[in-house]
Design a protein around this motif. Structure first.
Motif, PDB file in Angstrom:
ATOM      1  N   GLY A   1       6.368   7.381  28.955  1.00  0.00           N
ATOM      2  CA  GLY A   1       6.110   8.257  27.825  1.00  0.00           C
ATOM      3  C   GLY A   1       5.826   7.434  26.588  1.00  0.00           C
ATOM      4  N   ALA A   2       5.113   8.009  25.650  1.00  0.00           N
ATOM      5  CA  ALA A   2       4.820   7.336  24.376  1.00  0.00           C
ATOM      6  C   ALA A   2       4.728   8.387  23.289  1.00  0.00           C
ATOM      7  N   ARG A   3       5.288   8.064  22.137  1.00  0.00           N
ATOM      8  CA  ARG A   3       5.258   8.994  21.011  1.00  0.00           C
ATOM      9  C   ARG A   3       4.847   8.239  19.754  1.00  0.00           C
ATOM     10  N   LEU A   4       3.863   8.792  19.041  1.00  0.00           N
ATOM     11  CA  LEU A   4       3.401   8.171  17.804  1.00  0.00           C
ATOM     12  C   LEU A   4       4.418   8.416  16.702  1.00  0.00           C
ATOM     13  N   VAL A   5       4.970   7.324  16.158  1.00  0.00           N
ATOM     14  CA  VAL A   5       5.979   7.476  15.099  1.00  0.00           C
ATOM     15  C   VAL A   5       5.445   7.079  13.731  1.00  0.00           C
ATOM     16  N   GLU A   6       4.436   6.206  13.712  1.00  0.00           N
ATOM     17  CA  GLU A   6       3.811   5.811  12.450  1.00  0.00           C
ATOM     18  C   GLU A   6       2.320   5.668  12.685  1.00  0.00           C
ATOM     19  N   PRO A   7       1.510   6.622  12.174  1.00  0.00           N
ATOM     20  CA  PRO A   7       0.063   6.582  12.450  1.00  0.00           C
ATOM     21  C   PRO A   7      -0.612   5.311  11.971  1.00  0.00           C
ATOM     22  N   GLY A   8      -0.131   4.737  10.860  1.00  0.00           N
ATOM     23  CA  GLY A   8      -0.759   3.527  10.346  1.00  0.00           C
ATOM     24  C   GLY A   8      -2.261   3.713  10.164  1.00  0.00           C
TER      25      GLY A   8
END
Length: 641
Positions: free
Chosen positions: A414-421
């Motif tokens: 799984g992967a979750r975007l925490v900081e779009p940057g």
């Protein structure tokens, strides 16, 4: 009078408006618009106003000795008589001349071409050169305040390309076309840069042709308990179906979470746009390389972006990047601009740093309403890429779960975007979150279902335009200014169709004949060596005459190989080209159905056994016919278009 020459009419109009305090007066001279103010006249050309060509004595393909053509005189002739006439008229009156064409090989050559026309009527006129990367008031005024000398070495490098490509193209194209019997508008073009590029495409297709798919199976389990997710057996691909079925049969109704590994993954922001990276990005949003360059040229001439032909991937210290970002505060990019300005502006850097033009960047803000849809897409792409190069890294939280089901390990990631940057600014092709439920080690999960899915390995993918341009750059084939034009030529000559690019049977026939009997033409090394030589001309290390003569020597060796194998090449080409006419099998007699022409010149599909078999189908009167891999539902034939 101070005469200022630009590369195109739109650039002349804009530069005149920038330099004049009042609206310049427009005057029509021999059908060409010129703009006058304060003792200055600005006139735009239409790109090259002259071309290199052979004397008319060599126009007859069948009567020309091709070996003689290699060393034939190359002459320069006007291509835009009205512009040349207007240039002479204004040049005769000029007391001073400024060349303000685009700053690259082609632009320098175009400027020198204009200078040579004027020198014939005004030999003593002094001349200088202004260079700029954006057509904005600040940069144009700065450029005209500090003119430089004309770079005749750079122009010579551009001219050498013209001469070399003329000679190679003429000799090879005529030889292959005559050998195959394909003359008139159906001639087979062969070129110094075109042919190695086509060989790349054909050889990839050959890899696909011989590819034998291998069946394999993947085993998936759908797990539930506080959330639902899918996990795959840790082996991945099973080449033995029985093995996979045995494992599937032994799986129970529950699984246990064996391990959970949490992690982080960062993505660095992209580097600034050079031409290659720009064209690849444009291709990824559905705009062809040729169309992207055409739009970028329009945006540059109208002051919206910087010069789009550059190898540079490092912003020069002289570029006021903070001011460019701030100029977007009152636009729809306000939030992006404001956030960047609130932090430290440190752009990314690529590996290529040059001194001619900066990487492609926005020059002035634009509104959507000012541009057409595709123009806005390209403009927005440039703006967003520019912003992204100043942004922070994108941060992801990752989760790798291993589940034990009856002694067999299954995994899910799984992967979750925490900081779009930077991805907040450059919002193209953003990966989706893959969210797994909250789990803990030792937790028991219910196996909802198990699926064994059969698949096959896939052949190597065909090259898209963006990928092909990158390969051409890596191999030293063509230049940033010509690669998209080469690809367009492959389409126009019916060598390729579609995107990704698929070679036609004609392309196969030409490349196979050349690779077998004169493979130097299809290899990148030869054209790459000449590209390096042209760079050395621009640097003043070697002369144009030396490089042109060197290229003629190369061509003589190639032609010698071709001539020795003329009959074999002719047979190979004719056989291959016949295959390109076959579109299916005749339902009446089982012979080949081919594209034919009537005595009056109209096209139709007819049986190769005519007159024994008279089966025919009509074809449109106009348009290019290309054999594709699609089939006609009514007749089961390969579809042409």
């Amino acid at each position: 009078m101070h005469l200022i020459i630009t590369e195109k009419h739109d650039a002349a109009k804009r530069i005149a408006a920038i330099l004049s305090e009042k609206k310049p007066a427009k005057e029509r001279i021999n059908g060409v618009d010129a703009y006058k103010f304060d003792g200055k006249t600005v006139m735009g050309l239409s790109g090259h106003i002259v071309e290199v060509d052979f004397p008319k004595d060599y126009n007859n393909w069948q009567k020309t000795d091709l070996k003689e053509l290699i060393h034939a005189e190359v002459q320069t002739t006007p291509t835009h008589a009205n512009i040349v006439t207007a240039l002479r008229k204004l040049g005769k009156e000029a007391e001073y001349l400024t060349i303000a064409t685009d700053y690259d090989r082609e632009g320098e050559l175009i400027g020198v071409e204009a200078l040579n026309v004027i020198k014939k009527v005004n030999p003593e006129v002094p001349a200088d050169r202004v260079r700029y990367s954006t057509i904005t008031p600040a940069e144009i005024k700065k450029a005209f305040a500090s003119p430089a000398n004309i770079d005749f070495n750079l122009a010579a490098a551009g001219e050498s390309r013209q001469v070399i490509d003329l000679i190679w193209g003429a000799v090879l194209t005529r030889f292959v076309s005559l050998s195959s019997g394909r003359l008139g508008d159906k001639f087979l073009s062969v070129g110094r840069v075109q042919s190695p590029t086509l060989a790349i495409i054909v050889n990839r297709e050959k890899e696909r042709d011989v590819f034998v798919p291998v069946p394999y199976w993947e085993l998936f389990a759908t797990l539930v308990n506080g959330g639902e997710f899918e996990a795959q057996h840790k082996k991945g691909r099973f080449l033995d179906k029985n093995e996979a079925e045995q494992i599937k049969a032994k799986l129970g109704s529950t699984g246990t979470v064996k391990s959970i590994v949490l992690g982080k993954r960062n993505e660095k922001p992209p580097i600034p746009f050079n031409t290659t990276e720009f064209l690849r990005a444009a291709s990824s949003i559905g705009i062809s390389a040729a169309n992207a360059m055409r739009i970028a040229e329009f945006l540059y001439v109208n002051g919206y972006i910087s010069y789009p032909r550059t190898d540079n991937t490092v912003y020069p210290a002289t570029l006021d990047t903070k001011d460019i970002i701030a100029s977007f505060l009152n636009t729809e990019f306000h939030a992006y601009s404001q956030k960047l300005l609130s932090g430290k502006l440190e752009p990314t850097r690529g590996k290529k740093e040059t001194t001619d033009h900066p990487p492609i960047h926005p020059a002035t803000p634009a509104k959507r309403s000012q541009l057409k849809d595709d123009e806005w897409k390209i403009y927005e792409l440039v703006v967003r890429r520019f912003f992204a190069t100043f942004a922070g890294e994108t941060q992801w939280e990752t989760m790798a779960v291993t589940v034990d089901i009856s002694g067999e390990e299954f995994g899910a990631n799984g992967a979750r975007l925490v900081e779009p940057g930077w991805r907040w600014y450059y919002s193209y092709n953003v990966p989706e979150d893959r969210i797994l439920p909250q789990l803990r080690e030792g937790q028991v999960l219910t196996v909802k279902e198990v699926n064994l899915i059969g698949k096959e390995t896939q052949p190597p993918s065909r090259y898209g335009q963006g990928h092909l341009i990158k390969i051409m750059e890596d191999m030293g084939i063509g230049t940033k200014s010509t690669r998209h034009e080469i690809i367009s030529k492959l389409y126009s000559r019916a060598y390729v169709v579609g995107n990704p690019l698929q070679p036609t049977k004609t392309a196969y026939a030409v490349i196979e004949a050349l690779e077998k009997y004169a493979n130097t033409i299809t290899k990148p090394e030869m054209t790459s060596k000449l590209e390096q030589d042209m760079d050395e001309i621009s640097e003043g290390k070697i002369t144009e005459e030396y490089v042109v003569n060197e290229s003629k020597d190369m061509l003589e060796e190639v032609f010698s190989d071709l001539f020795k194998n003329k009959e074999l090449i002719s047979e190979s080409l004719k056989n291959g080209l016949y295959e390109d006419r076959i579109i299916g099998t005749c339902k009446k007699c089982s012979s080949d159905l081919i594209i034919r022409k009537s005595r009056k010149g109209s096209r139709f599909i007819g049986c190769s056994s005519y007159p024994k078999c008279d089966f025919i189908l009509p074809l449109p009167k106009s348009g290019q016919i290309v054999i594709t891999d699609k089939q006609c539902e009514d007749h089961g034939l390969i579809l042409s278009k």
